[in-house]
Design an enzyme around this catalytic site. Structure first.
Site, PDB file in Angstrom:
ATOM      1  N   LYS A 194      -4.100  -3.516  14.604  1.00  0.00           N
ATOM      2  CA  LYS A 194      -4.170  -3.401  13.150  1.00  0.00           C
ATOM      3  C   LYS A 194      -3.781  -4.736  12.542  1.00  0.00           C
ATOM      4  O   LYS A 194      -2.853  -5.398  13.013  1.00  0.00           O
ATOM      5  CB  LYS A 194      -3.221  -2.301  12.656  1.00  0.00           C
ATOM      6  CG  LYS A 194      -3.036  -2.240  11.148  1.00  0.00           C
ATOM      7  CD  LYS A 194      -1.966  -1.214  10.789  1.00  0.00           C
ATOM      8  CE  LYS A 194      -1.621  -1.288   9.309  1.00  0.00           C
ATOM      9  NZ  LYS A 194      -0.557  -0.348   8.931  1.00  0.00           N
ATOM     10  N   GLU A 239       7.527   1.596  -1.401  1.00  0.00           N
ATOM     11  CA  GLU A 239       7.866   1.528   0.028  1.00  0.00           C
ATOM     12  C   GLU A 239       9.265   0.958   0.260  1.00  0.00           C
ATOM     13  O   GLU A 239       9.527  -0.226   0.016  1.00  0.00           O
ATOM     14  CB  GLU A 239       6.837   0.690   0.788  1.00  0.00           C
ATOM     15  CG  GLU A 239       7.000   0.771   2.298  1.00  0.00           C
ATOM     16  CD  GLU A 239       5.704   0.560   3.055  1.00  0.00           C
ATOM     17  OE1 GLU A 239       5.728   0.598   4.291  1.00  0.00           O
ATOM     18  OE2 GLU A 239       4.655   0.362   2.404  1.00  0.00           O
ATOM     19  N   GLU A 283      -3.704   4.271  11.696  1.00  0.00           N
ATOM     20  CA  GLU A 283      -3.012   3.184  10.992  1.00  0.00           C
ATOM     21  C   GLU A 283      -1.549   3.549  10.769  1.00  0.00           C
ATOM     22  O   GLU A 283      -0.643   2.726  10.977  1.00  0.00           O
ATOM     23  CB  GLU A 283      -3.708   2.920   9.654  1.00  0.00           C
ATOM     24  CG  GLU A 283      -3.061   1.829   8.831  1.00  0.00           C
ATOM     25  CD  GLU A 283      -3.667   1.706   7.442  1.00  0.00           C
ATOM     26  OE1 GLU A 283      -3.035   1.047   6.599  1.00  0.00           O
ATOM     27  OE2 GLU A 283      -4.760   2.270   7.210  1.00  0.00           O
ATOM     28  N   GLU A 426      -9.834   0.049  -2.013  1.00  0.00           N
ATOM     29  CA  GLU A 426      -8.408   0.383  -1.901  1.00  0.00           C
ATOM     30  C   GLU A 426      -7.553  -0.669  -2.600  1.00  0.00           C
ATOM     31  O   GLU A 426      -6.576  -0.345  -3.284  1.00  0.00           O
ATOM     32  CB  GLU A 426      -8.009   0.511  -0.428  1.00  0.00           C
ATOM     33  CG  GLU A 426      -6.547   0.917  -0.242  1.00  0.00           C
ATOM     34  CD  GLU A 426      -6.188   1.154   1.219  1.00  0.00           C
ATOM     35  OE1 GLU A 426      -5.062   0.801   1.610  1.00  0.00           O
ATOM     36  OE2 GLU A 426      -7.031   1.691   1.959  1.00  0.00           O
TER      37      GLU A 426
END
Length: 440
Positions: A194, A239, A283, A426
């Site tokens: 990733k 986050e 992911e 996104e």
């Protein structure tokens, strides 16, 4: 006037006094002026601050550990009187650090002169004001909340963004999609699992940007996220990199995103699809495994949920996993500070990729820009080592040379099953909070 930048070997001597005050209500409204405004607010709690008692700026791979050593020296010599004793009262510093070791904006810690905070407790809402004075400096004075009520500070009128225009960043949208396609090819060739790629855009206002206006709009629209303002970096991040409180740590992994439609029934269906998406689950799994591995040396035990939940935000939904742990003390019974743990966790797979070293190298090669402090740790720490650091997402950095301009960022995780157009969409969804804050 800013205090001089200091090193770990020349920490200032600070005198700190915290006392309880009547609840000021909206914290961001208590900021008297935009210059040097600092904020850390979530659900109406947290603190705002201004002035500068001390500053540490670091660079290179050791910037966060150097800052931690400097902070240890500062706290060892400080004279602190704290009549409140809540997280965020007493001596504290706010910090924002660059994403990688080679950025031209590596960041550091700022110790403010005045802090106004509020926190909900079992006994109700409590509020406080802290003054931090360097040795030999004058007390902040009446206009810096020396009065009985911290809100007596003289507040300058707000300046709202006006006639905002937009321009491309380091890459055009088309060029960025080509870079994403190239990254997908290299992932399929086995170079990485990733890679997280970000893009930037610029916004320009006819008036200098007032960080208080942007922060207030973030806090109102995204109350469940952490609204932050540190040294010109302002945003609302969902986050949590790491929180340390009384020997416990917590971290939140967000990886896997879908845009909301505004139709509740449709969004429920999209949330269910996100929770079943093999691409997004893959992911997310990489990100959780990477964080758990990085956290392991610091904890005696940890709880890592096997299945993510779906976090609903006003503009997007994310797959989310909240990881918690009990810190492991050293031989002298001391816990690592929140900043030391943050240094070990950064960069997470959610903002760099996996394997970490290979992915970050690919980011530097493919992305085509210096992220600065975007996707780096941003947060605060207290004299006891407790505090919170999040990942600087959904944010912008006000141009130091022209306060009318702000550089906005958004990124997404690229895996073998990614589609460049979907990834661009996104990033557009993730840029929406900043656009809303600028347009009002």
């Amino acid at each position: 006037m800013s205090a001089p930048v200091t090193s770990a070997t020349s920490a200032p001597v600070l005198t700190v006094a915290t006392r309880e005050i009547p609840d000021p209500g909206d914290l961001i409204a208590a900021l008297p002026h935009p210059e040097g405004a600092l904020a850390w607010v979530r659900r109406g709690e947290g603190f705002v601050a201004w002035g500068e008692a001390a500053r540490f700026e670091g660079e290179g791979a050791g910037r966060m550990l150097d800052a931690d050593a400097w902070w240890s020296a500062v706290t060892a010599s400080a004279q602190v009187t704290d009549a409140v004793g809540l997280p965020g009262s007493g001596l504290l510093a706010l910090g924002a650090f660059g994403f990688d070791d080679h950025t031209t904006r590596p960041g550091g810690l700022v110790v403010p002169r005045v802090v106004v905070g509020r926190r909900n407790t079992p006994a109700g809402m409590r509020a406080w004001v802290t003054t931090i004075t360097p040795d030999g400096a004058a007390h902040p004075g009446p206009d810096a909340t020396d009065a009985t009520d911290a809100t007596d500070a003289v507040v300058e009128p707000l300046t709202h963004p006006r006639d905002v225009t937009w321009s491309e960043g380091s890459l055009t949208a088309a060029e960025w999609m080509r870079r994403v396609a190239g990254a997908i090819t290299r992932i399929r060739d086995g170079e990485a699992h990733k890679v997280v790629l970000a893009r930037d855009v610029w916004a320009t206002s006819a008036e200098p940007l007032d960080v208080r206006v942007l922060a207030a709009r973030f806090a109102q629209a995204y109350s469940t996220t952490w609204t932050f303002a540190v040294d010109g970096l302002v945003g609302a991040t969902p986050e949590l990199l790491v929180r340390r409180e009384r020997g416990l740590v917590a971290s939140r992994v967000l990886a896997g995103t879908i845009r909301r439609t505004g139709d509740d029934e449709a969004d429920l269906a999209h949330a269910a699809a996100l929770a079943r998406s093999s691409k997004d689950l893959e992911e997310h799994e990489f990100a959780v495994a990477s964080l758990a591995e990085s956290l392991e040396p610091f904890v005696a035990s940890a709880n890592v949920p096997e299945v993510p939940s779906v976090l609903h935000l006003p503009n997007v939904m994310h797959l989310a996993t909240d990881v918690t742990g009990v810190l492991q003390a050293d031989g002298e019974g001391r816990f690592p500070s929140v900043l030391r743990v943050a240094a070990a966790l950064h960069p997470t797979a959610a903002v760099g990729g996996t394997p970490r070293a290979v992915a970050v190298s690919l980011v530097s090669e493919i992305e085509g820009m210096d992220r600065g402090r975007y996707a780096g740790p941003v947060g605060w720490l207290g004299a006891d080592g407790d505090g919170e650091f999040c990942i600087a997402l959904r944010c912008g950095s006000i141009d130091r040379e022209d306060a009318r301009r702000i550089r906005l960022f958004a990124g997404c995780g690229i895996v073998a099953a990614s589609d460049p157009r979907a990834e661009l969409d996104e990033t557009e969804a993730k840029l929406e909070p900043m656009r809303q804050a600028l347009l009002g």
